[in-house]
Scaffold this active site. Structure first.
Site, mmCIF file in Angstrom:
data_model
loop_
_atom_site.group_PDB
_atom_site.id
_atom_site.type_symbol
_atom_site.label_atom_id
_atom_site.label_comp_id
_atom_site.label_asym_id
_atom_site.label_seq_id
_atom_site.Cartn_x
_atom_site.Cartn_y
_atom_site.Cartn_z
ATOM 1 N N PRO A 145 -49.971 -35.286 54.433
ATOM 2 C CG PRO A 145 -48.790 -33.303 54.037
ATOM 3 C CD PRO A 145 -49.868 -33.882 54.907
ATOM 4 C CD GLN A 175 -5.601 -23.987 43.338
ATOM 5 O OE1 GLN A 175 -6.328 -23.476 42.494
ATOM 6 N NE2 GLN A 175 -5.431 -25.299 43.421
ATOM 7 C CG HIS A 216 -11.273 -29.868 50.568
ATOM 8 N ND1 HIS A 216 -12.155 -28.827 50.359
ATOM 9 C CD2 HIS A 216 -10.710 -30.141 49.363
ATOM 10 C CE1 HIS A 216 -12.129 -28.492 49.083
ATOM 11 N NE2 HIS A 216 -11.260 -29.269 48.456
ATOM 12 C CB CYS A 248 -9.260 -26.541 47.992
ATOM 13 S SG CYS A 248 -9.018 -27.450 46.452
ATOM 14 C CD GLU A 275 -13.339 -28.384 53.776
ATOM 15 O OE1 GLU A 275 -13.666 -28.287 52.578
ATOM 16 O OE2 GLU A 275 -12.216 -28.032 54.217
#
Length: 527
Positions: free
Chosen positions: A179, A379, A504, A375, A506
């Protein structure tokens, strides 16, 4: 083959070259006609990573940030759609002075212009460009054409690295190079010759395989770099460094080593492998399954942030994927959550599994299991609290139930118009925004600062009409926008750790230091 580790390879090479005293930046090219990654299905494409300046990009940009320990901005990301859009806009503005605008050379020239611009803005000595997809696909041929044109114009300044997979079929037990041979020939057909081959495989590549690839791929044997599976992606720079890949690259580019310091990184990698104490974290999502397989790349930044925070607390993370729909369909499974030291509910959109997420948030609240909502996870926590503590029956987000009697989460005013106009691409509240932290809150203790900056990606927000009622019921508003208009963080008192943030965190976590909020969460989980 996709998923073979080009992003990790690019980031690792960047880490090595930076450790040698060079200024390095990295560019990701996605061959999609999408203008950005924001409209792509995460199950198909993986995580959408958001930059400080609000670009929705491929997850590899996150890898570059984590390894280089630098913010990567929007000019370091391009797609086929973005490039074509620019060329067409320039043609409409008569910037080609009436010439016929052709796919070649004008599209590759725009690609080259963007690469040079990224290097200039980052003041970089070296720009690493990762071309997405696999060699031989027609989608990325124009980017390979740009590489060919650059190599022709600047032969001593451009190197080509082929990352290729060498399978070891179980029924045969032998590593196969064919390959890679075909990949190399496909690269040659595009007018490029690999200067290096990064040979990805489960095991190290042996000398007989290197000799064969050297002869069949026209690459010096010493320039075939073995890249076996590693205990973590953070061990890959050492794997390359042991084979002097950095020195070989600099030699070919006629650059000198200014310093040589990968020691602190190497010591850190060795140390994290010695941690034996486990912290057991459940990640509640809905984007995991793709057929019979689990796609953890959907939440890659969350996963890495949990690892960083666990290592910062000198323990190793045990992460378990939890499907929100399981708890929605079968609430009797909720007591299984007791096995976890902490639960994370990451971002997401849509109604699938939402009641399961709400049930898990309630269980974590009532049973004092550390909870971190990111996030949508924030909520979810607000909805659960409104329903079950503030007694606002049927409270919901208007994203799921536009007619809810108690829209504790609703669409942001500027977003409503965008939705009516079907303006979905790159139109959310995106990028870094400041957040003011409340004195005495867990978040303030975690960050150790009053004003922080975090990255966002959302259209819906906390409804301030319910702010007083929820606060009276015991919800702590721990962080807001500096003008106090947008609720950014919620917490609960008398709980080991129950925090939801609209942003966020992270995206800003770095391997050797971790993120403050994640570290505080893991600390509570260990206790």
């Amino acid at each position: 083959m996709s998923g073979v580790g080009k992003g990790t390879a690019a980031a690792s090479i960047g880490k090595i070259l930076k450790s040698k005293g060079l200024a390095v930046t990295a560019v990701k090219i996605d061959p999609y006609v999408n203008v950005d990654a924001g409209t792509m299905n995460p199950i198909e494409h993986g995580e959408v990573f958001v930059t400080d300046d609000g670009d929705e990009t491929d997850q590899d940009i996150g890898s570059y940030e984590r390894f280089l320990d630098e913010d990567i901005l929007s000019y370091n990301y391009m797609t086929t759609g973005r490039v074509y859009k620019t060329v067409i806009e320039r043609e409409r503005a008569l910037e080609y002075n009436g010439h016929c605008v052709e796919v070649v050379p004008h599209v590759p020239e725009e690609v080259i212009k963007r690469i040079k611009n990224a290097g200039k803005k980052a003041k970089a000595d070296i720009v690493i460009i990762e071309v997405g997809g696999t060699v031989g696909e027609y989608q990325n041929i124009l980017f390979l054409e740009a590489a060919r044109m650059m190599k022709l114009a600047h032969p001593k300044d451009v190197l080509c690295i082929l990352v290729s997979y060498l399978p070891i079929p179980k029924s045969i037990g032998e590593m196969k190079t064919k390959p890679t041979q075909y990949a190399s020939h496909s690269l040659n057909a595009a007018g490029l010759q690999a200067d290096f081959i990064l040979a990805r495989s489960e095991q190290p590549v042996d000398e007989p395989r290197k000799r064969k690839m050297s002869m069949m791929c026209n690459v010096s044997q010493e320039d075939i770099i073995s890249s076996p599976d590693a205990p973590s992606v953070y061990a890959v720079p050492d794997t390359y460094n042991d084979q002097q890949l950095g020195e070989k690259i600099l030699r070919k580019l006629h650059l000198r080593v200014r310093k040589d310091d990968l020691v602190s990184w190497s010591n850190w990698v060795k140390e994290i492998n010695t941690y034996t104490k486990e912290v057991n974290i459940g990640i509640l999502g809905k984007y995991f399954s793709t057929g019979d397989f689990v796609l953890s790349d959907v939440y890659i930044s969350v996963i890495e942030a949990l690892k960083h925070a666990s290592w910062a607390n000198k323990c190793k993370p045990k992460l378990t994927w939890l499907n929100a729909e399981d708890f929605e369909k079968n609430p009797s499974k909720l007591p299984e959550l007791r096995q976890f030291d902490g639960i994370v509910v990451p971002g997401g959109f849509g109604n699938r599994g939402v009641e399961g997420k709400i049930a898990v948030a309630q269980y974590a609240r009532e049973h004092k299991i550390p909870y971190l909502g990111l996030c949508y996870g924030m909520q979810i926590a607000v909805i659960e609290f409104a329903r079950n503590v503030a007694k606002l029956k049927d409270a919901h987000t208007t994203e799921i139930d536009p007619k809810t009697a108690h829209p504790v989460i609703h669409i942001m005013p500027d977003q409503e118009k965008k939705m009516l106009e079907h303006n979905y691409g790159g139109s959310m509240r995106l990028g870094a925004y400041p957040c003011q932290l409340k004195e005495g809150s867990i978040s303030k203790m975690a960050y150790g600062e009053e004003l922080i900056s975090e990255r966002h990606r959302h259209r819906f927000e906390f409804n301030n009409l319910y702010r007083q009622k929820l606060e009276e019921a015991g919800l702590v508003i721990a962080g807001t926008s500096p003008d106090d208009r947008i609720v950014e963080i919620i917490e609960l008192k008398n709980h080991p750790f129950y925090v939801g943030c609209q942003f966020h965190p992270e995206f800003k976590s770095r391997p050797e230091t971790g993120h403050p909020l994640f570290k505080q969460f893991i600390k509570a989980a260990i206790k």
